[in-house]
Motif scaffolding. Structure first.
Motif, PDB file in Angstrom:
ATOM      1  N   GLU B 121       8.331   0.485   1.489  1.00 10.24           N
ATOM      2  CA  GLU B 121       7.950   1.654   2.468  1.00 10.24           C
ATOM      3  C   GLU B 121       6.754   1.316   3.490  1.00 10.24           C
ATOM      4  O   GLU B 121       6.787   2.117   4.651  1.00 10.24           O
ATOM      5  CB  GLU B 121       7.825   3.036   1.694  1.00 10.24           C
ATOM      6  CG  GLU B 121       8.783   3.292   0.722  1.00 10.24           C
ATOM      7  CD  GLU B 121       9.755   4.252   1.361  1.00 10.24           C
ATOM      8  OE1 GLU B 121       9.706   4.936   2.482  1.00 10.24           O
ATOM      9  OE2 GLU B 121      11.000   4.100   0.995  1.00 10.24           O
ATOM     10  N   ILE B 124       7.468   0.767   6.882  1.00 12.19           N
ATOM     11  CA  ILE B 124       7.994   1.747   7.883  1.00 12.19           C
ATOM     12  C   ILE B 124       6.627   2.429   8.235  1.00 12.19           C
ATOM     13  O   ILE B 124       6.594   2.851   9.402  1.00 12.19           O
ATOM     14  CB  ILE B 124       8.972   2.740   6.999  1.00 12.19           C
ATOM     15  CG1 ILE B 124      10.232   2.208   6.837  1.00 12.19           C
ATOM     16  CG2 ILE B 124       9.190   3.895   7.884  1.00 12.19           C
ATOM     17  CD1 ILE B 124      11.231   2.592   5.434  1.00 12.19           C
ATOM     18  N   LYS B 125       5.698   2.758   7.201  1.00 14.89           N
ATOM     19  CA  LYS B 125       4.527   3.505   7.931  1.00 14.89           C
ATOM     20  C   LYS B 125       3.596   2.670   8.819  1.00 14.89           C
ATOM     21  O   LYS B 125       3.006   3.212   9.638  1.00 14.89           O
ATOM     22  CB  LYS B 125       3.647   3.680   6.451  1.00 14.89           C
ATOM     23  CG  LYS B 125       4.336   4.846   5.589  1.00 14.89           C
ATOM     24  CD  LYS B 125       3.333   5.083   4.380  1.00 14.89           C
ATOM     25  CE  LYS B 125       3.847   5.790   3.202  1.00 14.89           C
ATOM     26  NZ  LYS B 125       3.821   5.017   2.191  1.00 14.89           N
ATOM     27  N   GLY B 126       3.763   1.538   8.483  1.00 17.85           N
ATOM     28  CA  GLY B 126       2.999   0.629   9.625  1.00 17.85           C
ATOM     29  C   GLY B 126       1.533   0.566   9.691  1.00 17.85           C
ATOM     30  O   GLY B 126       0.939   0.196  10.867  1.00 17.85           O
ATOM     31  N   LEU B 152      16.407  -4.007   8.477  1.00 19.88           N
ATOM     32  CA  LEU B 152      15.833  -3.058   8.340  1.00 19.88           C
ATOM     33  C   LEU B 152      15.544  -2.190   9.387  1.00 19.88           C
ATOM     34  O   LEU B 152      14.726  -0.875   9.545  1.00 19.88           O
ATOM     35  CB  LEU B 152      14.421  -3.116   7.495  1.00 19.88           C
ATOM     36  CG  LEU B 152      14.393  -3.570   6.088  1.00 19.88           C
ATOM     37  CD1 LEU B 152      12.771  -3.882   5.594  1.00 19.88           C
ATOM     38  CD2 LEU B 152      15.166  -2.600   5.311  1.00 19.88           C
ATOM     39  N   LEU B 154      13.178  -2.958  11.851  1.00 15.98           N
ATOM     40  CA  LEU B 154      11.672  -2.797  12.079  1.00 15.98           C
ATOM     41  C   LEU B 154      11.136  -4.072  12.921  1.00 15.98           C
ATOM     42  O   LEU B 154      10.091  -4.140  13.289  1.00 15.98           O
ATOM     43  CB  LEU B 154      11.052  -2.461  10.767  1.00 15.98           C
ATOM     44  CG  LEU B 154      11.103  -1.617   9.878  1.00 15.98           C
ATOM     45  CD1 LEU B 154      10.861  -1.539   8.554  1.00 15.98           C
ATOM     46  CD2 LEU B 154      10.625  -0.301  10.365  1.00 15.98           C
TER      47      LEU B 154
END
Lengths: 224, 251
Positions: B121, B124-126, B152, B154
């Motif tokens: 995860e 995604i938070k980056g 993904l 991303l």
């Protein structure tokens, strides 16, 4: 013709070498002047530290820079507390590395030029009531001009030719840290030999012309 | 006159005989990600067979270029299956000697404990400045990292944060010094004796990228060399397999 990526690498390299050379001339001149004039017991130590990049493998410098400039290193902690972030993987980081790496190529020719001038012209200037600054700018700078030219050429060319340190702290980011030497390495590794030849051939020609200019200058030996 | 040549001749014979002893020496080019297990395997192999192994580590693409240009390697352990196949097609590897010695596992790793969660995860938070990976053009683990991020969805979002190492070893260096908060490397680099050696990791599910099949082959240089064949056989043996598995590879 070089591709866009190659042009970006060339432009980046020229920018890096220009900025590093300008900083080196500003920082290197007082160091060279001090080394040429001093009788201090520190002279040997400072001279040796300045000359270190001549003998150290770039991997040693790159490795220590990665640690010292990194987030856990002393310089990294300082730059972070100043709100600048950390230097590895940035253009500023490459400038810092280049200044350290090319230092002897600028300081040594300047030091030799200053030593060649000797103390006599400055003593004469002093008797004519010139201030030390006045004497430096009106006498030393013009007399040491060949030394400054050599220092600039060598500093610039050596920064262009830098590879190991950049590879270790650059992170190979297009338009930020991917300089020509790294780009060539990349092309060779990816078996893009045609692209590699364009850049490698250009580099060879550039280096030859720089040295030709240096060694062909009339009436001066290469290091003065 | 001739008596002067006798010492010379004796010297020459010494050189020749020492060359004959070196025939039991095998020079192996090894993909960087396989450094740790190969060191152990080579030590066991030397103990068990009496042959001597010289290991050279590097990025697969670079090793390929060196082999093509006359490097004296006799065995090649690549980080992919394409490069050995290419060498065989070009006549630089012994036909039929190719086999998969390990299947690599891609891992997202951070030197900070708790930074990478076990679902990935964190991507995604980056909330990081630099994401390290190996050069996707030349290193199979880099290509697998790009495939994973693409799958993904991303890749474009994270692209500006990429820093690329020449191979997985350099990528590891970027992460372990904290200069990159996290990055994609080989599980083998952070696993010893079946244990994570530190930090935090997400083992990337195998369905997010093509399997990283690592193939080995005997090179043209090692065609008639018993030590080269013997090493290849040794790699297929149980002792080597146990070492390979303990470093987080599939087989």
């Amino acid at each position: 013709m070089p591709s866009d990526a190659n042009f970006a690498a060339i432009w980046l390299t020229l920018r890096l070498a220009t900025i590093a050379t300008a900083i080196l001339l500003i920082v290197g001149t007082p160091i060279a002047w001090w080394l040429a004039r001093t009788h201090s017991k520190w002279k040997g130590i400072v001279g040796a530290v300045v000359a270190l990049p001549l003998v150290l493998p770039p991997t040693v410098l790159g490795f220590y820079l990665l640690i010292v400039l990194g987030p856990h290193g002393p310089v990294g902690q300082l730059t972070q507390s100043l709100g600048w972030g950390v230097l590895p993987f940035t253009f500023a980081g490459l400038v810092v590395a280049s200044v350290l790496y090319s230092m002897p190529f600028v300081v040594q020719p300047l030091q030799q030029a200053f030593e060649a001038i000797g103390v006599r012209p400055l003593e004469v200037a002093a008797t004519l009531r010139a201030s030390p600054w006045d004497a430096f700018f009106s006498i030393v700078l013009p007399l040491a001009k060949p030394g400054f030219i050599t220092a600039s050429i060598l500093g610039f060319a050596h920064t262009v030719g830098e590879f190991g340190v950049v590879l270790m702290i650059g992170g190979n980011i297009p338009e930020k840290t991917r300089v020509v030497s790294v780009q060539i390495y990349d092309h060779v590794e990816a078996l893009e030999y045609a692209e590699a030849h364009v850049l490698a051939g250009g580099m060879l020609l550039f280096s030859f012309l720089v040295l030709l200019a240096l060694y062909s200058r009339k009436g001066t030996s290469a290091w003065k | 006159m001739t008596s002067r040549f006798i010492p010379l001749l004796a010297g020459l014979m010494l050189v020749v005989s020492s060359l004959a002893i070196q025939a039991d020496e095998v020079q192996v080019a090894v993909a960087a990600n396989f450094t740790a297990p190969m060191r152990k395997i080579a030590a066991e192999f030397e103990k068990d067979t009496g042959h001597k192994v010289l290991l050279v580590f590097g990025a697969t693409g670079k090793l390929y270029a060196q082999i093509k240009n006359g490097a004296p390697f006799q065995v090649f352990l690549a980080a992919d299956d394409k490069t050995p196949a290419k060498l065989e097609a070009e006549g630089d590897a012994v036909p039929g000697s190719r086999f998969t010695y390990a299947i690599g596992t891609l891992v997202l790793w951070s030197a900070q404990p708790g930074f990478v969660d076990n679902q990935g995860e964190v991507l995604i938070k980056g909330q990081f400045k630099h994401l390290a990976m190996s050069n996707p053009k030349t290193a199979p683990y880099g290509a697998a990292a790009v495939a994973t991020l693409t799958k993904l969805g991303l890749f474009d979002a994270l692209r500006s944060k990429f820093v690329t190492g020449e191979n997985v070893s350099q990528t590891y260096q970027f992460i372990v010094t904290g200069n990159a908060e996290l990055g994609f490397i080989a599980l083998s680099q952070i696993m010893t004796d079946g244990q994570l050696s530190g930090g935090s990791a997400w083992i990337v599910p195998a369905d997010l990228h093509e399997p990283i099949r690592q193939d080995a082959a005997i090179l043209a240089n090692g065609k008639d060399q018993p030590a080269a064949r013997s090493l290849i056989e040794y790699l297929k043996g149980e002792k080597a397999k146990a070492i390979i598995r303990s470093h987080g590879y599939d087989l």
